[in-house]
Write a protein that holds these residues in place. Structure first.
Motif, PDB file in Angstrom:
ATOM      1  N   VAL A  65     -21.393   1.329  12.857  1.00 28.17           N
ATOM      2  CA  VAL A  65     -20.292   0.803  12.063  1.00 28.17           C
ATOM      3  C   VAL A  65     -19.090   0.505  12.950  1.00 28.17           C
ATOM      4  CG1 VAL A  65     -18.669   1.351  10.232  1.00 28.17           C
ATOM      5  CG2 VAL A  65     -21.069   1.965   9.987  1.00 28.17           C
ATOM      6  N   LEU A  66     -18.882   1.373  13.920  1.00 28.90           N
ATOM      7  CA  LEU A  66     -17.723   1.199  14.792  1.00 28.90           C
ATOM      8  C   LEU A  66     -17.774  -0.151  15.498  1.00 28.90           C
ATOM      9  CD1 LEU A  66     -15.267   2.856  15.767  1.00 28.90           C
ATOM     10  CD2 LEU A  66     -16.606   3.383  17.802  1.00 28.90           C
ATOM     11  N   ALA A  67     -18.975  -0.549  15.864  1.00 31.86           N
ATOM     12  CA  ALA A  67     -19.092  -1.797  16.612  1.00 31.86           C
ATOM     13  C   ALA A  67     -19.453  -2.979  15.728  1.00 31.86           C
ATOM     14  CB  ALA A  67     -20.162  -1.626  17.702  1.00 31.86           C
ATOM     15  N   ASP A  68     -19.687  -2.717  14.458  1.00 31.74           N
ATOM     16  CA  ASP A  68     -20.166  -3.784  13.577  1.00 31.74           C
ATOM     17  C   ASP A  68     -19.121  -4.894  13.446  1.00 31.74           C
ATOM     18  OD1 ASP A  68     -21.232  -5.351  11.654  1.00 31.74           O
ATOM     19  OD2 ASP A  68     -21.679  -3.726  10.245  1.00 31.74           O
ATOM     20  N   PRO A  69     -19.445  -6.104  13.829  1.00 34.53           N
ATOM     21  CA  PRO A  69     -18.450  -7.193  13.744  1.00 34.53           C
ATOM     22  C   PRO A  69     -17.954  -7.419  12.325  1.00 34.53           C
ATOM     23  CG  PRO A  69     -20.389  -7.873  14.977  1.00 34.53           C
ATOM     24  CD  PRO A  69     -20.710  -6.551  14.389  1.00 34.53           C
ATOM     25  N   ASP A  70     -18.839  -7.200  11.342  1.00 36.46           N
ATOM     26  CA  ASP A  70     -18.415  -7.402   9.957  1.00 36.46           C
ATOM     27  C   ASP A  70     -17.293  -6.449   9.574  1.00 36.46           C
ATOM     28  OD1 ASP A  70     -20.095  -9.421   9.603  1.00 36.46           O
ATOM     29  OD2 ASP A  70     -21.557  -8.336   8.356  1.00 36.46           O
ATOM     30  N   VAL A  71     -17.438  -5.208  10.019  1.00 42.12           N
ATOM     31  CA  VAL A  71     -16.400  -4.228   9.688  1.00 42.12           C
ATOM     32  C   VAL A  71     -15.118  -4.561  10.442  1.00 42.12           C
ATOM     33  CG1 VAL A  71     -15.783  -1.791   9.770  1.00 42.12           C
ATOM     34  CG2 VAL A  71     -18.120  -2.474   9.205  1.00 42.12           C
ATOM     35  N   LYS A  72     -15.316  -4.936  11.709  1.00 38.44           N
ATOM     36  CA  LYS A  72     -14.128  -5.243  12.516  1.00 38.44           C
ATOM     37  C   LYS A  72     -13.360  -6.431  11.970  1.00 38.44           C
ATOM     38  CE  LYS A  72     -16.064  -4.333  16.899  1.00 38.44           C
ATOM     39  NZ  LYS A  72     -16.149  -4.815  18.268  1.00 38.44           N
ATOM     40  N   ALA A  73     -14.096  -7.312  11.270  1.00 35.79           N
ATOM     41  CA  ALA A  73     -13.436  -8.514  10.761  1.00 35.79           C
ATOM     42  C   ALA A  73     -12.601  -8.234   9.524  1.00 35.79           C
ATOM     43  CB  ALA A  73     -14.514  -9.568  10.445  1.00 35.79           C
ATOM     44  N   MET A  74     -12.733  -7.021   8.950  1.00 35.60           N
ATOM     45  CA  MET A  74     -11.971  -6.720   7.730  1.00 35.60           C
ATOM     46  C   MET A  74     -10.488  -6.532   8.068  1.00 35.60           C
ATOM     47  SD  MET A  74     -14.301  -3.817   6.006  1.00 35.60           S
ATOM     48  CE  MET A  74     -16.041  -3.996   5.781  1.00 35.60           C
ATOM     49  N   PRO A  75      -9.631  -6.716   7.053  1.00 36.40           N
ATOM     50  CA  PRO A  75      -8.219  -6.381   7.259  1.00 36.40           C
ATOM     51  C   PRO A  75      -8.080  -4.889   7.581  1.00 36.40           C
ATOM     52  CG  PRO A  75      -8.542  -7.564   5.201  1.00 36.40           C
ATOM     53  CD  PRO A  75      -9.894  -7.281   5.751  1.00 36.40           C
ATOM     54  N   ARG A  76      -6.990  -4.540   8.264  1.00 35.54           N
ATOM     55  CA  ARG A  76      -6.849  -3.175   8.759  1.00 35.54           C
ATOM     56  C   ARG A  76      -6.904  -2.133   7.659  1.00 35.54           C
ATOM     57  NH1 ARG A  76      -1.603  -2.579  12.054  1.00 35.54           N
ATOM     58  NH2 ARG A  76      -2.216  -0.405  11.975  1.00 35.54           N
ATOM     59  N   ARG A  77      -6.238  -2.416   6.567  1.00 33.60           N
ATOM     60  CA  ARG A  77      -6.189  -1.406   5.501  1.00 33.60           C
ATOM     61  C   ARG A  77      -7.571  -1.206   4.892  1.00 33.60           C
ATOM     62  NH1 ARG A  77      -1.363   0.402   4.919  1.00 33.60           N
ATOM     63  NH2 ARG A  77      -2.100   1.843   3.331  1.00 33.60           N
ATOM     64  N   ARG A  78      -8.273  -2.323   4.742  1.00 31.37           N
ATOM     65  CA  ARG A  78      -9.624  -2.197   4.198  1.00 31.37           C
ATOM     66  C   ARG A  78     -10.512  -1.420   5.163  1.00 31.37           C
ATOM     67  NH1 ARG A  78     -11.883  -5.104   0.018  1.00 31.37           N
ATOM     68  NH2 ARG A  78     -13.870  -5.544   0.986  1.00 31.37           N
ATOM     69  N   GLN A  79     -10.269  -1.672   6.456  1.00 27.04           N
ATOM     70  CA  GLN A  79     -11.056  -0.924   7.434  1.00 27.04           C
ATOM     71  C   GLN A  79     -10.842   0.566   7.300  1.00 27.04           C
ATOM     72  OE1 GLN A  79     -11.337  -1.650  11.660  1.00 27.04           O
ATOM     73  NE2 GLN A  79     -10.919  -3.811  11.281  1.00 27.04           N
ATOM     74  N   SER A  80      -9.569   0.936   7.155  1.00 28.59           N
ATOM     75  CA  SER A  80      -9.308   2.376   7.083  1.00 28.59           C
ATOM     76  C   SER A  80      -9.890   2.953   5.804  1.00 28.59           C
ATOM     77  CB  SER A  80      -7.807   2.646   7.180  1.00 28.59           C
ATOM     78  OG  SER A  80      -7.159   2.068   6.074  1.00 28.59           O
ATOM     79  N   LEU A  81      -9.838   2.150   4.734  1.00 29.81           N
ATOM     80  CA  LEU A  81     -10.438   2.599   3.481  1.00 29.81           C
ATOM     81  C   LEU A  81     -11.952   2.785   3.677  1.00 29.81           C
ATOM     82  CD1 LEU A  81     -10.077   3.186   0.487  1.00 29.81           C
ATOM     83  CD2 LEU A  81     -10.463   0.757   0.028  1.00 29.81           C
ATOM     84  N   PHE A  82     -12.509   1.818   4.359  1.00 35.28           N
ATOM     85  CA  PHE A  82     -13.951   1.868   4.614  1.00 35.28           C
ATOM     86  C   PHE A  82     -14.314   3.159   5.336  1.00 35.28           C
ATOM     87  CE2 PHE A  82     -17.817   1.164   6.913  1.00 35.28           C
ATOM     88  CZ  PHE A  82     -18.567   0.328   6.110  1.00 35.28           C
ATOM     89  N   TRP A  83     -13.567   3.419   6.399  1.00 38.20           N
ATOM     90  CA  TRP A  83     -13.876   4.617   7.187  1.00 38.20           C
ATOM     91  C   TRP A  83     -13.698   5.884   6.372  1.00 38.20           C
ATOM     92  CZ3 TRP A  83     -16.737   5.063  11.113  1.00 38.20           C
ATOM     93  CH2 TRP A  83     -16.859   4.018  12.042  1.00 38.20           C
ATOM     94  N   SER A  84     -12.641   5.885   5.574  1.00 39.76           N
ATOM     95  CA  SER A  84     -12.378   7.062   4.771  1.00 39.76           C
ATOM     96  C   SER A  84     -13.544   7.322   3.818  1.00 39.76           C
ATOM     97  CB  SER A  84     -11.077   6.860   4.004  1.00 39.76           C
ATOM     98  OG  SER A  84     -10.808   7.986   3.236  1.00 39.76           O
ATOM     99  N   LEU A  85     -13.977   6.250   3.161  1.00 41.57           N
ATOM    100  CA  LEU A  85     -15.091   6.403   2.219  1.00 41.57           C
ATOM    101  C   LEU A  85     -16.370   6.814   2.947  1.00 41.57           C
ATOM    102  CD1 LEU A  85     -14.300   3.301   0.049  1.00 41.57           C
ATOM    103  CD2 LEU A  85     -14.323   5.665  -0.741  1.00 41.57           C
ATOM    104  N   TRP A  86     -16.487   6.266   4.138  1.00 38.94           N
ATOM    105  CA  TRP A  86     -17.661   6.585   4.953  1.00 38.94           C
ATOM    106  C   TRP A  86     -17.774   8.084   5.171  1.00 38.94           C
ATOM    107  CZ3 TRP A  86     -21.784   4.157   7.014  1.00 38.94           C
ATOM    108  CH2 TRP A  86     -22.416   4.726   8.121  1.00 38.94           C
ATOM    109  N   TYR A  87     -16.694   8.699   5.618  1.00 34.41           N
ATOM    110  CA  TYR A  87     -16.714  10.138   5.853  1.00 34.41           C
ATOM    111  C   TYR A  87     -16.803  10.900   4.543  1.00 34.41           C
ATOM    112  CZ  TYR A  87     -15.616   9.140  10.690  1.00 34.41           C
ATOM    113  OH  TYR A  87     -15.678   8.682  11.957  1.00 34.41           O
ATOM    114  N   TRP A  88     -16.297  10.247   3.513  1.00 36.70           N
ATOM    115  CA  TRP A  88     -16.324  10.871   2.185  1.00 36.70           C
ATOM    116  C   TRP A  88     -17.778  11.075   1.736  1.00 36.70           C
ATOM    117  CZ3 TRP A  88     -12.617  13.422   0.172  1.00 36.70           C
ATOM    118  CH2 TRP A  88     -12.601  13.711  -1.192  1.00 36.70           C
ATOM    119  N   VAL A  89     -18.578  10.028   1.899  1.00 33.74           N
ATOM    120  CA  VAL A  89     -20.002  10.140   1.564  1.00 33.74           C
ATOM    121  C   VAL A  89     -20.614  11.265   2.393  1.00 33.74           C
ATOM    122  CG1 VAL A  89     -22.221   8.981   1.634  1.00 33.74           C
ATOM    123  CG2 VAL A  89     -20.201   7.705   0.976  1.00 33.74           C
ATOM    124  N   TRP A  90     -20.298  11.239   3.646  1.00 29.89           N
ATOM    125  CA  TRP A  90     -20.837  12.232   4.582  1.00 29.89           C
ATOM    126  C   TRP A  90     -20.493  13.643   4.113  1.00 29.89           C
ATOM    127  CZ3 TRP A  90     -20.442  11.281  10.548  1.00 29.89           C
ATOM    128  CH2 TRP A  90     -21.083  12.313  11.248  1.00 29.89           C
TER     129      TRP A  90
END
Lengths: 502, 586, 105, 507
Positions: free
Chosen positions: A96-121
């Motif tokens: 995910v860290l290197a995924d171009p699709d994720v990197k292409a997201m706006p910054r806030r969405r990225q942080s939301l993404f990461w937060s949810l990611w760890y949330w699932v974990w």
């Protein structure tokens, strides 16, 4: 006295990471990951080590103890699932860290993404060490909720529909479960799974409760015919998300079913076990047949999940019939190897999709050289899905078929074998693409230039996929430690002596 | 360590083949040198066999009384033929492969003579047979190709018959030594099978009757030196094989013996008859070989039938075996001389040619058995063998053998007529000493070699010159010559007289269409086999159609499952199901 | 059959009704509502279970569970509504393709 | 040295790993790293042969090598070296070395070589794994691994035809693998771990006869697929689309031999000949093998494509091994095991030559061989030696194995075997002699019609030396068959251990 707080740390680390990730910025993501992934791995190692040392144990969080506080219940199974979670989610995080699709997201969405990611974990980690029926509900729903939002990060309206459908059906399952838990509590006055098993007196209310719990969890585990939410959701989510959903979240449903049906519900007889086995078998065939006819790679992989989950359900009839150790070892080794393989397959599919903009099988063949390593990862993962040696899937199937033979239930063996052959067909459809001489690139000694229209794939994403694939294959050789771990605290079936632990 | 030289018998020609490949100019020289060890060993044989347990499955080479004359014959013939070939093929552009095959054939031929074990014998036999293909095929024209094809088909068929016989023998003997194999065959439950297989398997090489068809084709097309050894020694390989594999002197098989005798006599007459009706000298000689081999076959038959009895049976059989060998030596040298001389006629003209034809009459008469030639001695030995081995057959066999001599005389008269006639092809060049020398040497050997003490024992040799036997031997020759003269005088000498000519290979002409038909059938069958895989394609299509159909159903069903009412209904049904089962199961 | 049992049965009936709504109603918001009612049914059962505890005081554990459940339900509803809105704005639709016979994806 | 040799199981493991690690490294090499790749390849191959010889020496000294990796739940991965295993190891390793040289030359300048050589190494890993497998589970693992590692080589060219052949290959071999898997698990479920050793696993069994027969045929059926026995031989001829080195090593040696080797293990080490010799097992298998021998030969006659003809010849020749195994009796077993090596040497030579002809003159058909004896005398000589050996003519190795098979048939009272062998020899002659005839006795077409491809000098040598070596070995194996180091003698040792076991430890 061994310190038992590793389990709590293993849960806390991803949850803290989820909080920390809310601070936007790419460096946050990197820094959080640099701490969270090793941290979680370390904590998991601690848990595994503790289980090896002292066997099954409970850890009262904050020292409160049940019934007021929350007790973490750790046995070999939980430790193994935690380890699986750490490995799969850790490697998928790299992707995910290197995924171009994720990197292409706006910054806030990225942080939301990461937060949810760890949330699932975190939710999954909490679920695996949870010994309390209601906590399980909460973690289950949290994982689903975070997963749903992550799915909606996928491309287009299909992803939105898929995530809403996933949410609604998932919540239906969770509520069905909680209704069952309510009735169980009414009947026994406890939520603790171990106490529940002791106090359970089979009666009409308990039967209704068991049915609600079972079907609710079956939805989560995508047991046919309740699987229809899975393919669109897993097929349209971002690659990393599909990977953990397919590898871990679906397995959570199965994990809980094992907890219940090889735990408190044993007294309800073998009939349900057989029914679950039959549904699993139908799932194997149905999922495989559907996977064979898919034209899109990710959907193919998603249907393959439906099929592979079906295998797991064969554990119930096999264990019920006495093929206990073999079936238990086999099914859970299959969980481990399938999870790693499926994550690898999804990451590989994601790489191809990202690079080429499409994952239609007919298109992939045109740039096969470019996807060489991704297809290699897929091929390795495919070996596990097919159950071919030398992979964890092979050994798992060997154990399960042995269990079937030993208990005289050859029909389950037939399901395993036919499923393997069907898997070979759909895996073959993909793997052959890797060998097509592609018209897009003239072969040459100097290595073909990247065909126009293909985006470069970061090496890290490929390595993550390959790494998971190698783990899934390597489980075929290094299966002794996980199998030993899994047998710690294995629920004993009547009349079956457990192998003594070394 | 003198027996170690035995190793050179088969290997020297192999090295010569290599030399011929690498240094084509000296192929003939290498071949000549390669034959020297054999001649030397035949004259001064080692007293022990050479045991090489590490080679192949264990190789044993040696020379015994039976093999020594044959080794002499083989060595001399190959040596002389090689010398002859040096001059004969001087201008041949394809001499390189020729000498490679020549040397390889020689290796096989010489090797099988000294082989004491079955595998070495078989190996040499195969090597000889396959390499001879190259000799027969050498001319490369249609005739040679046809002859070679017939030859190779028969050779392969022969292998197919020989192998099981060898296996059966070796398996029963639990040993590869020929002596053990023979003993095992003598007591084998499948003895008839083995003997039958041996008869036909080696009979092909020995020109036994229905299997002789390749000989008249092969001899004329092969280069002359090759024909000489082919007819002089190589067909004797079949004879030797009979002598070493059949349970001679071990058991008495009168039935089989009689069969051998009958086949032999039939070949003797049939060969003479068909030979007379040929118009090419080498073809006539080929038929003569068939005819003569018939007589040797008779000797083998006698040995096979030799009446059992304490001590007597073995001796009788041995006498008959020696008779066959003596006859083989006599015939080998004579036939070699005839072939080489025939080759010489192509290279000479006028006076020289007359001389050649005149000299050719000598071996011809020897074959007919005219005193005081080796033929006389050979026939005497054969007759003695009859008396010793099967006295009961003597009264009908002797006249029949004499009659055969008449046939031989006729045949050779025909040969002389044909060879004296106009040359078949224009002479490529005058014959020098290179051709004359070896030929004359062969003539000399033909006259002398058989008299060596180890070939014909002194007793029979002396006996041959008694008045009675002289007369016995002379009358068939005289009768034959008379008949020949009469035929010539009253029939052929007339103007516009046309001799009846039978195509070479006689019954082959009848067999060939059958063979072609069989070949075509075989090809068709095999081809049909090749397309059989395609027959199952329809099954695949049916399956495919079905799968497509099923896929359609699958898609629809999966889509239907995805609708909400069905999902919720499924949820409810499952609840009910689990509930009911659990309720019953608790 | 005491009062608690009636409550339990009522909760389950609510559950069943909501199930029907989930199946039969096509509008996305209605489906979200159906899920909420589903949750309501569960909570009702939980409350009823709490009432069955021996002694004068109701069992506090189910209460805590209901509270937690409500929190979860609120979150689910929020997320669902956001998704509905996004679907609406992305496609202009308010129902699932599989529910609409006219335009299945 | 001796102390080093005496230590446990590191040696068999390193034999397997020597090519595995090489293969993995090669995957990650760039396409243009020719030197590095070639060095790795050759280094791995030489190392493997060296380790194999070391292993041989150690076993000859009486050491026992066993490597056990517990897989949990009572399953073990066992690698061990008994004489039978060593024979197959040395065959694979030795021929791998030769083929590597050939393949480096053959693929010079073609695309995807890293992939090719990577999988090539994995294939040999699998076949040595099969050889050294110490129990049924390990055997199954490597057997299936071989399937996976071979597929990329079959489809290497990536053409439609190649992919189709690859699919056929997978259908057959995965199907066979399935049967093997079922049989193996069934057997293991009944009697526990099936370990290969001096005493057959089923030596004292009270299992019902029907079950024994069913398991036998499941396993034998799975093995028969790779051994290309009728009616499951169909993959082999179609797999000939693969590059020549693949056909040479895999379809002549490694893959097909894995099946044949497995049959031997099954008959002798799992069931034991006393049990497996029953008419319903060994008897039927021998019949099936006989049918295959004849059928393969007939089909070979029908094919005029050289590689296809060779492929059908493989079908036929492979069943000699199966026949010898199934007949039972020491002599037949010796014949089978000797043929395992002999056929490998001869057939690999033939494929090498066919590849060289195709590469140099673009010759694919028997009829196109005209005059090749004159143009490529060395190649054609090697071809001839191997072809004559295939027919079973002395002194080439093929004769020796055929001889023992025949004697073995007689020893066990199966006289009909002679008929099969003779018929097959005649048919072999019918399809091997024509190419020889065309090559040696017919004139080449005019120069203009036959363009010799100009290859770099080292490529020419690389294509020429391997067939010469293997042909010489085939010749020497036959000529010196009676020597104690010949494949025949080794086969006799292996069989002696099974028929006349010595007491005490170590072979």
């Amino acid at each position: 006295m061994v310190d038992t707080s590793w389990a709590a740390i293993a849960v806390a680390v991803p949850l803290l990471a989820a909080l920390a990730s809310l601070w936007p910025g790419r460096w946050t993501a990197v820094a959080v990951m640099a701490v969270a992934v090793p941290g979680a791995l370390l904590a998991t190692l601690g848990v595994v080590w503790t289980v090896y040392e002292i066997g099954v144990y409970r850890h009262p969080v904050g020292g409160w103890g049940a019934p007021l506080g929350i007790d973490l219940y750790v046995d070999g199974l939980a430790a193994a699932f935690l380890a699986l979670l750490a490995v799969v989610a850790g490697l998928a995080s790299l992707h995910v860290l290197a995924d171009p699709d994720v990197k292409a997201m706006p910054r806030r969405r990225q942080s939301l993404f990461w937060s949810l990611w760890y949330w699932v974990w975190g939710a999954l980690a909490a679920m695996f060490v949870s010994g309390d029926a209601f906590n399980i509900y909460v973690t289950l729903e949290l994982a689903t909720l975070a997963g749903v939002i992550l799915v909606s990060f996928g491309h287009g309206a299909v992803a939105l529909f898929a995530s809403l459908r996933y949410l609604l059906i998932g919540t239906l399952g969770a509520l069905s479960y909680v209704l069952g838990v309510a009735l169980l509590y009414g009947a026994t006055g406890t939520l603790d799974l171990v106490l529940l098993g002791e106090r359970l007196v089979p009666g009409p209310a308990v039967v209704v409760a068991a049915a609600l719990v079972t079907v609710g969890l079956a939805i989560k585990a995508a047991l046919v015919p309740l699987h229809i939410w899975l393919p669109p959701a897993h097929g349209s989510a971002p690659a990393g998300v599909s990977a953990i959903l397919s590898a871990l979240v679906v397995k959570a449903g199965f994990y809980l079913l094992v907890r219940y049906w090889l735990g408190p519900f044993v007294s309800l007889g073998d009939g349900v076990a057989t029914a679950l086995g039959i549904l699993g078998a139908v799932g194997v065939l149905w999922g495989s047949l559907n996977a064979i006819r898919q034209e899109r790679l990710k959907l193919l992989v998603a249907y393959s999940t439906v099929a592979q989950v079906g295998y797991l359900f064969l554990l119930f009839p096999l264990a019920a019939a006495g093929g206990h150790v073999m079936a238990w070892s086999g099914a859970h080794l299959l969980v481990l190897s399938h999870a790693t393989a499926k994550a690898a397959a999804f990451l590989a599919a994601g790489n191809i999709l990202t690079s080429q903009g499409t994952d239609h099988l007919s298109e992939i063949g045109r740039a096969s050289h470019h996807h060489r390593l991704s297809l290699l990862a897929f091929g390795l993962a495919g070996a596990t899905l097919m159950g071919l040696p030398p992979s964890g899937g092979f050994l798992a199937k060997w154990l399960m078929v042995t269990a079937a033979v030993e208990t005289g239930q050859w029909w389950w063996a037939a399901v395993l074998i036919i499923g393997g052959k069907l898997a070979a067909i759909y895996v073959y459809r993909v793997v052959r693409l890797g060998f097509v001489t592609s018209p897009m690139e003239p072969p040459g000694a100097a290595g073909p230039p990247r065909p126009p229209g293909l985006l470069p794939v970061p090496m890290l994403t490929i390595l993550a996929a390959l790494g998971l694939a190698v783990v899934s294959v390597g489980l075929g050789f290094a299966s002794a430690p996980p199998l030993r771990l899994l047998q710690i605290g294995m629920p004993a079936a009547p009349g079956i002596a457990l192998e003594p632990l070394p | 360590m003198s027996e170690a030289v035995l190793m050179l018998v088969p290997t020297a020609p192999l090295l010569a083949a290599l030399a011929a490949r690498l240094v084509p100019r000296h192929g003939a020289l290498a071949a000549t040198v390669a034959a020297v060890p054999s001649v030397a060993l035949a004259l001064f044989p080692p007293d022990r066999a050479l045991d090489l347990p590490w080679l192949l499955l264990g190789v044993e080479l040696g020379i015994d009384a039976l093999r020594r004359p044959l080794l002499l014959l083989a060595g001399c013939l190959w040596l002389l033929a090689a010398v002859y070939a040096r001059a004969y093929h001087r201008a041949d552009p394809r001499s390189r492969p020729l000498f490679v095959f020549f040397s390889l054939t020689m290796s096989g031929n010489l090797g099988l003579v000294v082989a004491f074990d079955a595998v070495t014998f078989y190996l040499s036999f195969v090597l000889m047979n396959l390499s001879a293909y190259g000799l027969i095929r050498h001319a490369g024209n249609a005739e040679a190709r046809r002859a070679a094809k017939v030859y190779i088909v028969l050779v392969i068929a022969g292998e197919g018959l020989i192998l099981p016989a060898l296996w059966l023998g070796a398996s029963a003997a639990d040993s590869l030594a020929l002596a053990d194999v023979r003993a095992a065959v003598a007591a084998h439950p499948l003895q008839s099978w083995i003997v039958g297989l041996l008869f036909f398997g080696f009979g092909i090489k020995a020109g036994a009757l229905p299997l002789h068809i390749w000989l008249p084709l092969a001899h004329p097309v092969a280069p002359t030196p090759a024909s000489a050894v082919l007819s002089g020694m190589m067909i004797k390989a079949g004879l030797l094989a009979w002598l070493v594999f059949l349970p001679l002197a071990e058991a008495s098989l009168p039935g089989w013996g009689l069969a051998w005798v009958i086949f032999g006599l039939a070949a003797a007459y049939y060969g003479a008859l068909m030979g007379v009706l040929q118009d090419r000298p080498k073809t006539v000689l080929a038929y003569s070989s068939i005819s003569q081999m018939g007589l040797m076959t008779v000797a083998v038959g006698l040995a096979l039938a030799a009446a059992p009895g304490p001590a007597h049976g073995a001796e009788a059989a041995k006498a008959a075996m020696m008779a066959a060998v003596v006859y083989a030596v006599h015939h080998g040298f004579a036939k070699g001389a005839l072939f080489l001389g025939t080759g010489l006629t192509d290279h000479t003209s006028g006076r020289g040619r007359l001389v050649v034809v005149a000299l050719l009459a000598l071996p011809a008469l020897a074959l007919a058995g005219l005193p005081p030639t080796t033929g006389l001695a050979a026939k005497a030995v054969l007759k003695d063998a009859t008396a010793v081995a099967m006295p009961a057959w003597q009264n009908w066999l002797d006249p029949l053998l004499a009659l055969a001599a008449v046939g031989t005389t006729l045949l050779l008269a025909r040969f002389l007529v044909v060879v004296a006639g106009p040359a078949a092809n224009s002479a490529p060049g005058p014959a020098g000493f290179g051709l004359w020398g070896p030929w004359l040497a062969t003539l000399a050997a033909a006259a002398g070699a058989a008299w060596l003490p180890f070939v014909i024992p002194a007793g029979p040799a002396a006996e041959a010159f008694t008045a009675g036997s002289l007369a016995d031997a002379a009358w068939p020759v005289a009768v034959g010559a008379g008949v020949a003269l009469m035929v010539w005088r009253f029939f052929l000498a007339r103007p516009r007289a046309r001799p009846i000519v039978v195509p070479a290979g006689d019954i082959l002409v009848l067999l060939e269409p059958v063979g072609r038909c069989l070949e075509k059938m075989g090809r068709d069958t095999v081809r049909r086999l090749g397309t059989m895989d395609g027959r199952w394609a329809w099954l695949g299509h049916v399956l495919l159609v079905y799968v497509r159909f099923a896929e359609g159903r699958l898609c629809r069903l999966e889509r239907r499952l995805a609708s909400w009412p069905i999902l919720v209904a499924g949820f409810g049904m499952l609840l009910l199901l689990v509930g009911v089962i659990a309720y019953n199961g608790r | 059959m005491d009062q608690a049992d009636i409550y339990i049965l009522a909760g389950m009936a609510l559950f069943a009704i909501a199930l029907h709504a989930l199946a039969a109603r096509r509008h996305l918001v209605r489906k979200v509502l159906a899920i909420n009612i589903l949750g309501g049914g569960c909570f009702l059962v939980l409350i009823a279970v709490a009432r069955r505890a021996p002694g004068p005081v109701a069992d506090p554990v189910p209460h805590a569970m209901v509270l937690t459940g409500i929190v979860v339900a609120v979150s689910v509803t929020a997320v669902a509504l956001i998704l509905v809105r996004r679907i609406r704005s992305a496609t202009g639709r308010t129902d699932f393709p599989e529910d609409n016979r006219d335009d299945r994806v | 040295m001796t102390a080093l040799l005496a230590t446990g199981g590191w040696l068999p493991v390193s034999v397997v790993l020597s090519s595995f690690l090489t293969g993995i490294f090669i995957f990650f090499l760039r396409e243009e790293d020719v030197l590095m790749r070639s060095l790795l390849n050759l280094g791995g191959a030489v190392l493997k042969v060296a380790l194999g010889i070391l292993l041989l020496w150690g076993v000859a000294q009486g050491f026992v090598y066993t490597f056990v990796l517990p897989l949990g739940a009572g399953l073990d991965l066992i690698l061990f070296a008994d004489p039978l295993a060593l024979q197959f190891v040395l065959l694979s390793a030795g021929l791998w070395l030769v083929t590597t040289v050939y393949a480096i030359a053959f693929l010079e300048g073609s695309p995807e070589r890293s992939r090719f050589f990577g999988y090539f190494s994995l294939c040999v890993t699998a076949s040595t794994g099969i050889a050294l497998a110490g129990n049924l589970l390990t055997f199954v693992i490597f057997y299936e691994f071989l399937t996976l590692a071979t597929y990329p080589l079959v489809v290497h060219h990536g053409t439609r035809e190649a992919l189709k052949a690859g699919r056929t290959y997978l259908i057959y071999t995965l199907g066979g693998g399935m049967l093997l898997f079922i049989g193996a698990v069934w057997l293991q479920g009944l009697i526990g771990p099936v370990v290969f050793g001096p005493v057959p696993a089923l030596a004292e069994t009270d299992l019902p006869r029907g079950v024994l027969i069913a398991i036998f045929w499941l396993i034998a059926g799975g093995l028969a697929v790779k051994a290309a026995m009728v009616p499951v031989h169909g993959w082999l001829p179609t797999a000939m689309v693969a590059p020549a080195p693949v056909s040479a090593l895999l379809h002549a040696v490694a893959v097909v031999k894995a099946g044949a080797f497995g049959l031997f293990r099954l008959v002798y080490d799992v069931y034991g000949i006393a049990l497996a010799g029953a008419p319903a097992m060994g008897g039927l298998l021998a019949m099936l093998a006989s049918v295959t021998i004849v059928y393969g030969s007939l089909r070979a006659i029908a094919e005029s494509d050289i590689k296809k003809r060779l492929a059908y010849s493989t079908v036929s020749q492979l069943s000699y091994i199966a026949l010898g195994t199934a007949l039972g009796g020491p002599l037949a077993a010796v014949g089978a095991l000797a043929h395992l090596v002999h056929q490998g040497l001869m057939k690999i030579t033939l494929f090498f030559c066919a590849g060289r002809l195709a590469e140099t003159y673009d010759i694919h058909n028997v009829h196109e061989l005209a005059g090749m004896g004159r143009r490529m005398p060395v190649t054609m000589t090697a071809f001839t030696v191997a072809a004559l050996g295939m027919i079973g003519l002395p002194p080439v190795a093929g004769f020796v194995s055929k001889w023992y098979l025949a004697l073995g048939g007689l020893q066990t009272g199966n006289d009909w075997v002679l008929a099969v062998l003779v018929l097959s020899s005649v048919l072999n002659a019918a399809y091997f002699l024509p190419p020889l005839y065309v090559a040696w006795f017919t004139a080449p077409p005019p120069e203009a019609r036959l363009q010799r491809r100009i290859l770099p000098g080292w490529v020419e040598w690389g294509l020429l030396v391997p067939p010469v070596i293997t042909a010489s070995l085939a010749l020497v194996a036959g000529l010196l068959a009676a020597l104690p180091i010949s494949p025949l003698a080794w086969a006799e040792l292996i069989v002696a251990l099974r028929y006349f076991p010595v007491t005490g430890d170590g072979p």
